[in-house]
Design a protein around this motif. Structure first.
Motif, mmCIF file in Angstrom:
data_model
loop_
_atom_site.group_PDB
_atom_site.id
_atom_site.type_symbol
_atom_site.label_atom_id
_atom_site.label_comp_id
_atom_site.label_asym_id
_atom_site.label_seq_id
_atom_site.Cartn_x
_atom_site.Cartn_y
_atom_site.Cartn_z
ATOM 1 N N LEU A 43 0.429 -1.879 -0.040
ATOM 2 C CA LEU A 43 -0.114 -0.016 0.205
ATOM 3 C C LEU A 43 0.745 1.449 -0.253
ATOM 4 O O LEU A 43 -0.093 2.328 -0.673
ATOM 5 N N THR A 44 1.792 1.068 0.785
ATOM 6 C CA THR A 44 3.118 2.531 0.545
ATOM 7 C C THR A 44 3.124 2.778 -0.954
ATOM 8 O O THR A 44 3.448 4.029 -0.837
ATOM 9 N N LYS A 45 4.143 1.758 -1.261
ATOM 10 C CA LYS A 45 4.234 1.845 -2.391
ATOM 11 C C LYS A 45 3.470 2.422 -3.771
ATOM 12 O O LYS A 45 3.314 3.338 -4.797
ATOM 13 N N ILE B 40 8.079 -0.081 7.626
ATOM 14 C CA ILE B 40 7.795 -0.476 6.399
ATOM 15 C C ILE B 40 8.930 0.252 5.379
ATOM 16 O O ILE B 40 9.764 -0.408 4.188
ATOM 17 N N SER B 41 10.481 1.228 6.005
ATOM 18 C CA SER B 41 11.376 2.511 4.861
ATOM 19 C C SER B 41 12.262 0.543 4.840
ATOM 20 O O SER B 41 12.870 0.642 3.510
ATOM 21 N N PRO B 42 12.576 -0.708 5.351
ATOM 22 C CA PRO B 42 13.442 -1.405 4.939
ATOM 23 C C PRO B 42 13.353 -2.006 3.665
ATOM 24 O O PRO B 42 14.014 -2.902 3.151
ATOM 25 N N TYR B 43 12.016 -2.424 3.277
ATOM 26 C CA TYR B 43 11.341 -3.158 1.883
ATOM 27 C C TYR B 43 11.455 -2.051 1.092
ATOM 28 O O TYR B 43 10.902 -2.419 -0.445
ATOM 29 N N LEU B 44 11.842 -0.836 0.966
ATOM 30 C CA LEU B 44 11.726 0.143 -0.588
ATOM 31 C C LEU B 44 12.629 0.535 -0.878
ATOM 32 O O LEU B 44 13.704 0.400 -0.488
ATOM 33 N N LYS C 146 11.743 5.455 0.223
ATOM 34 C CA LYS C 146 12.062 5.761 1.484
ATOM 35 C C LYS C 146 11.728 7.320 2.472
ATOM 36 O O LYS C 146 11.740 7.471 3.139
ATOM 37 N N ALA C 147 12.655 7.851 0.879
ATOM 38 C CA ALA C 147 13.048 9.564 1.486
ATOM 39 C C ALA C 147 11.791 10.135 1.013
ATOM 40 O O ALA C 147 11.390 10.774 2.144
ATOM 41 N N TRP C 148 11.024 9.655 0.322
ATOM 42 C CA TRP C 148 9.334 9.814 0.581
ATOM 43 C C TRP C 148 8.087 9.078 1.453
ATOM 44 O O TRP C 148 7.640 10.204 2.414
ATOM 45 N N LEU C 149 8.577 8.037 2.009
ATOM 46 C CA LEU C 149 7.604 7.357 3.166
ATOM 47 C C LEU C 149 8.849 8.412 4.744
ATOM 48 O O LEU C 149 7.263 8.822 5.266
#
Length: 595
Positions: A322-324, A576-580, A585-588
């Motif tokens: 969902l984050t992606k 979540i960030s470790p999987y981006l 990751k910068a956006w999150l």
């Protein structure tokens, strides 16, 4: 045939059978919320595609009753069909039973297929209409008789759910249910609800779209378990495993003859609200029926520690997808063509990349702009619209993983939004955070806590026309009782909140022909401290997906509410960030910044 032609054909059958009113619910033989294609008689006869609704057909009228989730959708789909919309729960709108009692008098007859009406409802109708001198006709599937090219009954392959996912063996579950039977004094337990059977036997299938269940009935005694299902759906290894645990497979429809063989001195436990009237009426009259909730209901709802830990993993996987998806939407809106349906496909592709993903847990609700005001809108090729760089996109979606079932809603800012939209976006978010962070004494139900979610809207003289939360199954039905959050008591959905229960937390706000907002996280109930006042309880957020800060008004929130949001977003980034990738990751990092 058009809807009008189908209703005309049904009325001809009704005349032949001397039936004055015919009842067509949204149901299968198992009181399922969602049903397979074979069972969608109400959809066929009215054209209304929502998941909840009941039709009544008479010679001089046709009506559809549905709840607030579907008022807008039903009004649009029924236009020009001759079917009147009855908005359930609205002032001046009779219930179906009240309507039938008013319309049916001496010598008249109400018809329905006894396999798709519960024994409880059939008994209530029989008693009420009997006082008016009206009778019931329950042996005819009249919609089936006029349904051209009706789909066949589903027969999807059955799989066994390994104990590493289920957390408890089939044998141990059955032993606990048998102990409960003994305590109730029951000689037999008749189970007809599909998710209960799947849970009890640690099997999963695909006989209902997005619900991994198996068309089946089950009868348990202290010595044997008889499963009534289509043998063609069962691989040899599953049959062997079931047999080792004392489960015998019999033909699906043979349940109706089998229950006739119950000994007259038996006590049979079943739930008349879920068992269909034809099945119950086939049990010999001398048999004592213990009409109670299914013995599997609470054990299924109270997730064991293995299930809870698996659900944490499932929600991280789903949170990554969902984050992606949100990042992709915000990066590409207005730059590449995208519609509700293409966005739905894109989200599915992100989920499909996740380990142990099986399928959607329900049909995705990707609704842009005015469509988001329709609570349970799902895009079709006819309704699909472009997503533009303005207003809100509401995405209510979920996935089934071996680690469990997810259900998450995010309202995403696609471009400029008004101050009014931001005000209500923030109010709904405040309610969601307050409920999810509740602390309460053991013994509370969802009715006790619902005000926490509605309070920010009630303060503005506003509300939303649906429940605030529902239980969620483990790789099963996305809607599961008996736990829920509601402001009114609803029989059967008002259980004490127990440790391990997983419930959705999803307040909303909707402006017809304008926009819709909903924020939804899954929460698991946990024990907090125990004091002289007793055991206290709390919740843990399972869902790990950012909320869109572009529509949050910090000044509208208390300092405590801002802290709750900041703490939640810090968890989202951490998990979540470790999987981006680096850009995501910068956006999150920015999307979860402290406010």
């Amino acid at each position: 045939m058009t809807v009008k032609e189908r209703i005309t054909a049904l009325r001809e059958r009704m005349k032949e059978k001397k039936i004055d009113a015919y009842l067509v619910p949204t149901d299968d033989f198992h009181a399922s919320e969602y049903v397979g294609e074979y069972f969608k008689c109400r959809k066929y006869i009215t054209g209304f595609t929502g998941s909840a609704g009941t039709a009544v057909i008479m010679q001089d009228m046709a009506g559809l009753w549905t709840d607030g989730r579907y008022f807008i959708q039903a009004a649009a789909q029924l236009e020009g069909t001759g079917v009147d919309l009855f908005k359930m729960g609205e002032p001046g709108v009779p219930t179906i039973h009240q309507f039938l009692e008013e319309k049916l008098g001496e010598g008249m007859c109400l018809g329905f297929d006894g396999r798709i009406i519960s024994a409880k409802e059939a008994s209530e109708l029989s008693e009420a209409l009997g006082k008016k001198g009206a009778s019931l006709s329950v042996d005819y599937d009249l919609v089936g008789e006029v349904w051209e090219d009706r789909p066949a009954l589903s027969c999807e392959p059955v799989m066994e759910l390994d104990v590493k996912w289920a957390g408890e063996s089939r044998a141990d579950k059955c032993a606990k249910i048998r102990k409960a039977m003994e305590e109730k004094g029951a000689d037999a337990f008749v189970l007809t609800s599909l998710d209960d059977i799947a849970w009890l036997l640690n099997i999963r299938g695909g006989d209902v779209h997005c619900c991994p269940v198996v068309l089946s009935y089950l009868v348990m005694t202290q010595k044997e378990i008889k499963l009534f299902a289509n043998e063609k759906a069962f691989p040899a290894e599953v049959l062997d495993a079931l047999a080792k645990d004392g489960v015998t497979l019999l033909p699906y429809d043979s349940i109706y003859e089998y229950v006739k063989t119950f000994a007259k001195d038996m006590k049979v436990l079943l739930c008349k609200q879920k068992a269909n009237s034809r099945l119950v009426s086939n049990i010999p009259a001398e048999v004592e029926i213990l009409d109670e909730e299914n013995l599997t209901l609470l054990p299924k709802a109270i997730k064991n520690p293995v299930e809870v830990e698996n659900e944490r993993i499932a929600h991280i996987r789903d949170g990554v997808a969902l984050t992606k998806f949100i990042y992709w939407l915000k990066k590409n809106v207005g730059k590449i063509p995208m519609t509700e349906l293409s966005a739905e496909e894109k989200l599915y592709s992100f989920r499909a990349q996740q380990e142990n993903f099986i399928d959607n847990s329900f049909d995705p609700i990707i609704s842009y702009g005015v469509h988001a005001a329709i609570n349970h809108y799902s895009a079709t090729p006819e309704t699909d619209i472009p997503i533009e760089p303005r207003s809100f996109l509401l995405a209510d979606t979920g996935g089934n993983y071996y680690e469990g079932t997810t259900d998450t809603t995010r309202t995403i800012v696609m471009g400029p939004v008004t101050d009014e939209q931001k005000k209500f976006f923030t109010a709904v978010l405040r309610g969601m955070l307050n409920l999810g962070n509740a602390k309460f004494r053991y013994g509370c139900t969802g009715v006790n806590l619902d005000y926490l979610a509605r309070g920010p809207l009630w303060e503005l003289g506003q509300d939303f026309n649906h429940g605030t939360g529902h239980g969620v199954g483990y790789l099963l039905n996305v809607h599961e009782g008996p736990n829920s959050f509601r402001w009114k008591v609803v029989p059967g959905n008002n259980a004490v909140l127990e440790e391990g229960m997983i419930t959705s937390d999803e307040p909303g706000y909707y402006v017809e022909d304008g926009y819709g907002i909903r924020h939804e996280n899954m929460i698991v109930c946990k024990k907090a401290e125990k004091t002289q006042f007793g055991q206290f309880m709390c919740f843990e957020f399972l869902t790990m997906v950012p909320f869109d800060l572009d529509a949050v008004v910090p000044e509208q929130m208390t300092a405590h509410e801002r802290e709750l949001l900041n703490n939640y977003h810090a968890q989202v980034y951490e998990k979540i960030s470790p999987y981006l990738d680096e850009d995501e990751k910068a956006w999150l990092k920015e999307a979860t910044r402290a406010i």
